[in-house]
Design a protein around this motif. Structure first.
Motif, mmCIF file in Angstrom:
data_model
loop_
_atom_site.group_PDB
_atom_site.id
_atom_site.type_symbol
_atom_site.label_atom_id
_atom_site.label_comp_id
_atom_site.label_asym_id
_atom_site.label_seq_id
_atom_site.Cartn_x
_atom_site.Cartn_y
_atom_site.Cartn_z
ATOM 1 N N THR A 1 0.972 -1.297 -0.242
ATOM 2 C CA THR A 1 0.025 0.099 0.036
ATOM 3 C C THR A 1 0.824 1.195 -0.031
ATOM 4 O OG1 THR A 1 -1.689 -1.216 1.095
ATOM 5 C CG2 THR A 1 -1.827 1.338 1.364
ATOM 6 N N THR A 2 2.065 1.352 0.869
ATOM 7 C CA THR A 2 2.809 2.510 0.638
ATOM 8 C C THR A 2 3.516 2.448 -0.540
ATOM 9 O OG1 THR A 2 3.330 2.047 3.225
ATOM 10 C CG2 THR A 2 5.211 3.285 2.152
ATOM 11 N N THR B 1 1.032 4.100 -2.886
ATOM 12 C CA THR B 1 0.874 5.791 -2.812
ATOM 13 C C THR B 1 2.250 6.279 -3.240
ATOM 14 O OG1 THR B 1 -0.184 4.989 -0.785
ATOM 15 C CG2 THR B 1 0.779 7.088 -0.840
ATOM 16 N N GLN C 1 1.977 6.620 -6.910
ATOM 17 C CA GLN C 1 1.018 7.707 -7.271
ATOM 18 C C GLN C 1 1.314 8.891 -7.186
ATOM 19 O OE1 GLN C 1 -2.152 6.904 -8.845
ATOM 20 N NE2 GLN C 1 -1.991 8.757 -9.266
ATOM 21 N N SER C 2 2.284 9.538 -6.099
ATOM 22 C CA SER C 2 2.775 10.578 -5.921
ATOM 23 C C SER C 2 3.767 11.022 -6.866
ATOM 24 C CB SER C 2 3.338 10.716 -4.324
ATOM 25 O OG SER C 2 4.538 9.805 -4.491
#
Length: 248
Positions: free
Chosen positions: A175-176, A179, A182-183
């Protein structure tokens, strides 16, 4: 313009042709996954793009420059960086030192103070700020993977080539990782990703390039790639096998 334009790329080792003919244009600001069965030539393609191997024919253009013949260091300074399946960390150095020293490959001329501030900011982003003074060898496997990513992010480059960066990660770490990807995309970076976990590919990809025997067989959205039974048969090794065996 394409973020990376590959045309007619070919590479053979002796009589063994690994990459017979690859043409691929990456759209800027998107995450593209490079998938295919083992031995398809994915890592070899990364090595050709980044100067670790020289192609026998073809071109690789980035921002108007042909990368063929350039050293890996020069490719990095132009704004492209890659990760490796073997993490290549400096195990005796601290987390902070690993990221700080990586910036020597950057095209930016950092002052020492600016490089230190940038290093701390990157460690915060990847969740390793509290491990700043820990030796790399003392990190968990997932932490080592994120340190590897931090070293690339610290270069402040435009194009990320990531070779199985999420392999072996647990659920929270995945999940990290998602993220973080995506950033990078939100900031306008382009990502080319080699990943064998198709769940991760579905989650993060805007486009998928399907490579088989060194050729791009399809380049499309995840929905269309996964709906193509011929490609999934090739990926899972069921193409050409009897129906009874393929269904086992």
């Amino acid at each position: 313009m394409a973020a990376l334009d590959i045309h007619g790329l070919r590479k053979a080792f002796g009589g063994n042709v690994i990459i017979p003919d690859v043409t691929l244009a990456l759209e800027p600001g998107l995450i593209t996954s490079l998938v295919g069965p083992n031995g398809a030539g994915k890592t070899t393609l990364f090595n050709l793009i980044t100067g670790f191997l020289r192609p026998d024919a073809g071109s690789v253009h980035y921002k108007g420059s042909d990368l063929v013949g350039l050293s890996p260091q020069r490719v990095t300074r132009l704004g492209i960086a890659r990760s490796f399946q073997d993490l290549r960390l400096f195990n005796e150095m601290t987390v902070f030192e690993n990221v700080l020293v990586a910036q020597e490959s950057s095209f930016r001329l950092w002052t020492r103070a600016a490089a230190c501030r940038h290093t701390d900011a990157v460690l915060e982003r990847v969740g390793l700020a509290d491990k700043r003074d820990t030796r790399a060898m003392d990190l968990s496997y997932a932490e080592r993977k994120f340190l590897n990513l931090a070293r690339i992010m610290a270069l402040d480059i435009d194009l990320f080539l990531l070779d199985e960066p999420a392999s072996g990660l647990d659920g929270p770490s995945r999940t990290t990782f998602h993220t973080l990807l995506q950033s990078l995309k939100d900031e306008g970076h382009t990502v080319l990703l080699i990943e064998h976990n198709l769940d991760i590919v579905r989650e993060v990809s805007d486009r998928i390039a399907f490579l088989n025997k060194g050729e791009v067989m399809a380049f499309d959205t995840p929905e269309r790639i996964f709906a193509n039974e011929r490609l999934t048969d090739l990926y899972f090794g069921t193409a050409g096998r009897p129906a009874e065996a393929a269904s086992c």
